[in-house]
Each structure stands twice: as C-alpha cells, then as structure tokens.
Design an enzyme around this catalytic site. Structure first.
Site, PDB file in Angstrom:
ATOM      1  N   GLN A   1     -21.158 -33.537  62.684  1.00 43.15           N
ATOM      2  CA  GLN A   1     -20.267 -34.690  62.804  1.00 43.15           C
ATOM      3  C   GLN A   1     -18.850 -34.321  62.412  1.00 43.15           C
ATOM      4  OE1 GLN A   1     -20.966 -37.076  58.704  1.00 43.15           O
ATOM      5  NE2 GLN A   1     -22.856 -36.771  59.912  1.00 43.15           N
TER       6      GLN A   1
ATOM      7  N   GLU B 199     -13.184 -36.030  52.569  1.00 40.24           N
ATOM      8  CA  GLU B 199     -14.212 -36.155  51.548  1.00 40.24           C
ATOM      9  C   GLU B 199     -14.386 -34.826  50.823  1.00 40.24           C
ATOM     10  OE1 GLU B 199     -17.463 -37.356  54.016  1.00 40.24           O
ATOM     11  OE2 GLU B 199     -17.790 -35.355  54.827  1.00 40.24           O
TER      12      GLU B 199
ATOM     13  N   HIS C 291     -18.760 -30.616  60.570  1.00 41.08           N
ATOM     14  CA  HIS C 291     -19.590 -30.308  59.412  1.00 41.08           C
ATOM     15  C   HIS C 291     -20.973 -30.936  59.518  1.00 41.08           C
ATOM     16  CE1 HIS C 291     -17.758 -34.231  58.384  1.00 41.08           C
ATOM     17  NE2 HIS C 291     -18.878 -34.458  57.702  1.00 41.08           N
TER      18      HIS C 291
ATOM     19  N   ARG D 235     -20.609 -38.641  65.532  1.00 38.72           N
ATOM     20  CA  ARG D 235     -21.686 -37.663  65.669  1.00 38.72           C
ATOM     21  C   ARG D 235     -21.493 -36.849  66.940  1.00 38.72           C
ATOM     22  NH1 ARG D 235     -24.853 -41.905  63.289  1.00 38.72           N
ATOM     23  NH2 ARG D 235     -25.218 -42.825  65.335  1.00 38.72           N
TER      24      ARG D 235
END
Length: 266
Positions: free
Chosen positions: A58, A77, A135, A155
């Site tokens: 994704q 993130e 990732h 995705r």
C-alpha cells in the site's frame, strides 16, 4: 489524560492479544486505536498493530495530494517494533526504482511482491515511513505506530483477498524507489531523536530529563514501552498512552523506556 482504546478487526489480525488490550472474543483484531475523549480531530494518532498475515502492499498520499482528493491531511507514519517472530519482515520501498507504468503492471500481476525490499526486523527497530513510500507490514509482527491522524490507504496489491484496490490513486501518489536507509534506526539503548518533523516529532527517552526541552511546552503523546509514567493523577504502562497538555509534568519510574511524540517539527 489517559487515552481510551478500541479494537479494529482486520483479515490479517490475531485472535489473541496481550492481556492489556482485553479479549478479542474470537475476532481477528489487527489494530488497537487510542482515542482522545472530547477531541474530534487531533493531528496525530497512536495505534498498536498485530499481524498474523502480511498486510496489503500500500501507499499513502502526502498533505497536498490528500487535499486534492477532498481529504483533510495525508499520512506519514512511523513504526517501533515491539516483537517479531523469527524471519519476520517489513516491505519498505522497492529494490530499485521503476516507472509508474511498471509499478502498475507489477501490482496487477503480483510481481510487486518481488519488487519490494523486504527487511528483517527485531524488537527495538524503528522506521519512519513518509507519505509516498510503497510499503507492507509482514506477518508475525507487533508494533507501535505513530502517525498523522488520517485513515487514507491506497492498496496496490492484497494477495488475492477480496478487498478493493486503488491503483489509480495509489500509483499517482507512489514514489516507486528504494527506501532511504537514513530513515531507519536500530535498537540502540541510549535516548535518541527518532523523527524531527515535518509533521511530527518523536523521541525515545529513558528519563524525563532526556526529553528535548522544546517539547515541554507542547501537547505530547507519551507511550511507555517499559516501566511506568505518571502525570498528575494519570498513570500508564506498556500498551497504554497519555496525552499531556503543554507544560504538564512527566515522571518515569526507574528503568522506564518511553516514546514521546508531538505535532510539528522539533
């Protein structure tokens, strides 16, 4: 204040979690989200993630790309590895740069799995994952995720699971290239600055005095890895999280090991 938690079911989750997170009632729980009562849209989000299978391959958009699509913010993130079964890996970036058309073709025929750079992991490893990074989190991993508060995920490939893919948006926001090694940290014992911006700051500390002074006057997310932390009447241990107001005191029990995060750059 101590943040509340709620469980999120995922097809790659687990039916058994550490006791602090309560019973799954036989459901496959993949994520534990930490909620701030009375806060509708805090800038950051804390999650625990538990995998029994690979997550999808994704990618997330950056702030500008998210706003172009009618969203409030993008999603950068970071991951702190808590536990990993032997042979567990993360997919971070590609083994070599490819053109967007080649990435799309690989997502369609499944060869994107071989394109990914699968990295072995162990407890204490840390990875910053900026928006645009292709990732995937592998099976057999428990980690703490600190991120921009956005649930947008595109995705690219999902191992044949019956879930929607998002190839147009995903290819458009992807940076199909190797992962910059400077964004990863090993399991060093000393206190260390893990991320210094732009969207959030995160540091690993073992004593309150180790925390950068610039964070004291800011709202802070405090996530114990080992030991106990206390602020006023609020106390938290591993698997819990405190959200502290600016200048709120913070005390650590001896031998503690915590992550402290705040919005923005250091």
């Amino acid at each position: 204040m101590k943040l509340r938690t709620h469980q999120v079911e995922k097809p790659w989750g687990r039916t058994e979690l550490p006791p602090v997170f309560g019973s799954t009632d036989g459901r496959r729980i993949g994520e534990i989200w930490f909620d701030a009562p009375g806060r509708d849209d805090p800038p950051l989000l804390v999650k625990y993630i538990f995998t029994s299978e690979n997550l999808s391959i994704q990618v997330h958009p950056d702030d500008g790309e998210a706003r172009e699509r009618g969203l409030d913010r993008g999603k950068s993130e970071c991951w702190y590895i808590l536990d990993a079964e032997p042979g567990a890996t993360l997919g971070l970036g590609l083994r070599s740069a490819v053109a967007p058309g080649a990435l799309r073709a690989a997502a369609l025929d499944g060869s994107i799995e071989e394109m990914m750079d699968w990295k072995p992991v162990k407890p204490g490893d840390f990875f910053y994952v900026p928006a645009g990074t292709v990732h995937a989190i592998g099976a057999g991993i428990s980690l703490l995720e600190f991120q921009q508060n956005s649930d947008v995920t595109y995705r690219l490939y999902d191992y044949g699971r019956p879930r929607a893919l998002h190839l147009d948006d995903g290819i458009a926001v992807s940076k199909p290239a190797p992962y910059p090694e400077g964004l990863a940290r090993g399991a060093e014992a000393e206190s260390i600055l893990l991320v210094a911006g732009p969207h959030f700051t995160l540091c690993r500390v073992r004593a309150a005095a180790d925390m950068p002074a610039a964070l004291a006057g800011r709202e802070r997310w405090v996530m114990p890895i080992e030991g106990t932390v206390r602020s006023g009447s609020d106390e938290a241990g591993p698997g819990e999280c405190l959200l502290l107001e600016p200048h709120a005191p913070l005390d650590l029990t001896p031998g503690s090991h915590i992550l402290v995060g705040a919005a923005g750059a250091l």
